[in-house]
Design an enzyme around this catalytic site. Structure first.
Site, short mmCIF file in Angstrom:
data_model
loop_
_atom_site.label_atom_id
_atom_site.label_comp_id
_atom_site.label_asym_id
_atom_site.label_seq_id
_atom_site.Cartn_x
_atom_site.Cartn_y
_atom_site.Cartn_z
N SER A 129 0.81 -1.36 -0.09
CA SER A 129 -0.02 0.02 -0.01
C SER A 129 0.98 1.14 -0.02
CB SER A 129 -0.97 -0.06 1.51
OG SER A 129 -1.55 1.15 1.54
N TYR B 196 -2.57 -0.40 10.26
CA TYR B 196 -2.40 -0.61 8.79
C TYR B 196 -1.03 -0.15 8.24
CZ TYR B 196 -4.22 -0.99 4.09
OH TYR B 196 -4.32 -1.66 2.95
#
Length: 300
Positions: free
Chosen positions: A140, A153
Site C-alpha cells: 500500500s 495498517y
C-alpha cells in the site's frame, strides 16, 4: 520487462471474495489463468469462482492459520498439479487514534496483513520454487508513508513490504520472483468503510494531492494484472506511486511533524465527541472477518 503472460498458469489469490482480489481473479481468468481463490466468505468465493472464465475453484481459509494454509496449499497443488503465481492480497483495516482503537481489532490488522502474508508465503513457497514461480505481495501507499490514525495498517503494510524485499533476496537464485504491489486509496469496501468515519474522511480529504483522492478500482487492478504478467518487482496501481519512492525518506518527518500536528489539533474536538465509539475493523471485509472469528469461537 517483457510479458510472460498467465495463459494456462495456476494463480492463487487470497482475499478473493471481493474488491481487489475478486477483480484481479476476473482479469487473470480472462487472460487464460486457472484460479485458486482463498478467503473467509464461502458463499462469495463460490459466486466468484462460478462466474469466472475457465478453470477455478475456491477454498475457505483464515490466512493467519498456518496449518490450514498448509493444507490448502497441498489441496491446490493436488487439484491443479502445479502453482505458478501466488497473490497475497488478504487484508483488513481499522482507523482512529491508537489509544481509542479496539485492541483486538488493532492486533487483528497486524495478524491478517503481516502474519497472514507470511503464512501464505510459508505454505505456497515450496510449490513456487518447484515451478520457478512468482509471489506478489499486496502492500500500500501506507508502506511508503506513515499516517496519523492508521498506525495498525501502516505498520502491517510496512512489514509486508520489508518481508517481500527480504524474501526476494533469498529465493531469487531459485528462480522465484517476488513483487510488491502498491495501491493508494482505491474504491473498495475497505476504503468506503473507512470513509464512514467522519473524522477519517475529513482527514484524508485534507491530505496533499494526489494522496487525497479515491481512485477507481478497474484501472488499478489492470495495472496489477499487467505487473503479474511481467513478474515485476514493483507494481504500482496508480501511476504516481512510482514517484513516491524517490521522496519517501522525507515523508515521516513531514507527516509526523507540522502536517500531522496541525491536522490532529484540528480533529481533536471531533475525536473527543466520539471517544466512546468502538473502532473495529472497517468495511464488509472487516465485518466478514469478525463474523468468521465469532463463529469459530461460538460467540453469539
Amino acid at each position: 520487462m517483457s510479458r510472460q503472460g498467465v495463459q494456462g498458469k495456476v494463480v492463487v489469490v487470497t482475499g478473493a471474495a471481493r474488491g481487489v482480489g475478486e477483480l484481479l481473479a476476473r482479469k487473470l481468468a480472462a487472460r487464460g489463468a486457472r484460479l485458486a481463490l482463498v478467503g473467509l466468505e464461502p458463499d462469495e468465493l463460490e459466486r466468484v469462482a462460478a462466474s469466472l472464465e475457465g478453470d477455478a475453484e475456491c477454498w475457505t481459509a483464515d490466512v493467519t492459520d498456518r496449518q490450514t494454509m498448509a493444507r490448502v496449499a497441498g489441496e491446490v497443488l493436488a487439484r491443479f498439479g502445479r502453482i505458478d503465481v501466488v497473490v497475497a492480497n488478504a487484508g483488513v483495516a481499522t482507523g482512529g487514534p491508537f489509544l481509542d482503537a479496539d485492541p483486538d481489532a488493532f492486533d487483528r490488522v497486524i495478524h491478517v496483513n503481516l502474519l497472514g502474508s507470511i503464512a501464505t508465503a510459508r505454505a505456497f513457497l515450496p510449490a513456487l520454487v518447484a515451478s520457478r514461480g512468482y509471489l506478489l505481495q499486496i502492500a500500500s501507499l501506507a508502506a511508503m508513508t506513515p499516517a496519523p490514525m492508521m498506525a495498525a495498517y501502516c505498520a502491517s503494510k510496512s512489514g509486508v513490504e520489508a518481508f517481500a524485499h527480504s524474501l526476494r533476496a533469498e529465493v531469487g537464485h531459485q528462480g522465484v520472483a517476488v513483487g510488491v504491489g502498491y495501491l493508494s486509496w482505491t474504491d473498495t469496501d475497505m476504503v468506503r468503510g473507512a470513509d464512514e468515519d467522519d473524522v477519517l474522511r475529513e482527514l484524508r480529504a485534507r491530505l496533499p494531492w494526489p494522496t487525497n483522492r479515491t481512485y477507481p478500482l478497474e484501472p488499478a487492478v489492470e495495472r496489477i494484472a499487467a505487473g503479474i504478467e511481467r513478474r515485476s518487482s514493483h507494481v504500482y496501481a496508480q501511476w504516481w506511486l512510482r514517484g513516491m519512492q524517490s521522496v519517501r525518506g522525507y515523508l515521516p518527518a513531514f507527516i509526523g511533524g507540522p502536517l500531522g500536528r496541525r491536522e490532529m489539533r484540528r480533529a481533536a474536538p471531533a475525536l473527543a465527541r466520539g471517544a466512546t465509539v468502538r473502532r473495529g475493523l472497517v468495511g464488509k471485509g472487516g465485518a466478514a472477518d469478525e463474523s468468521a472469528r465469532a463463529a469459530e469461537h461460538h460467540v453469539p
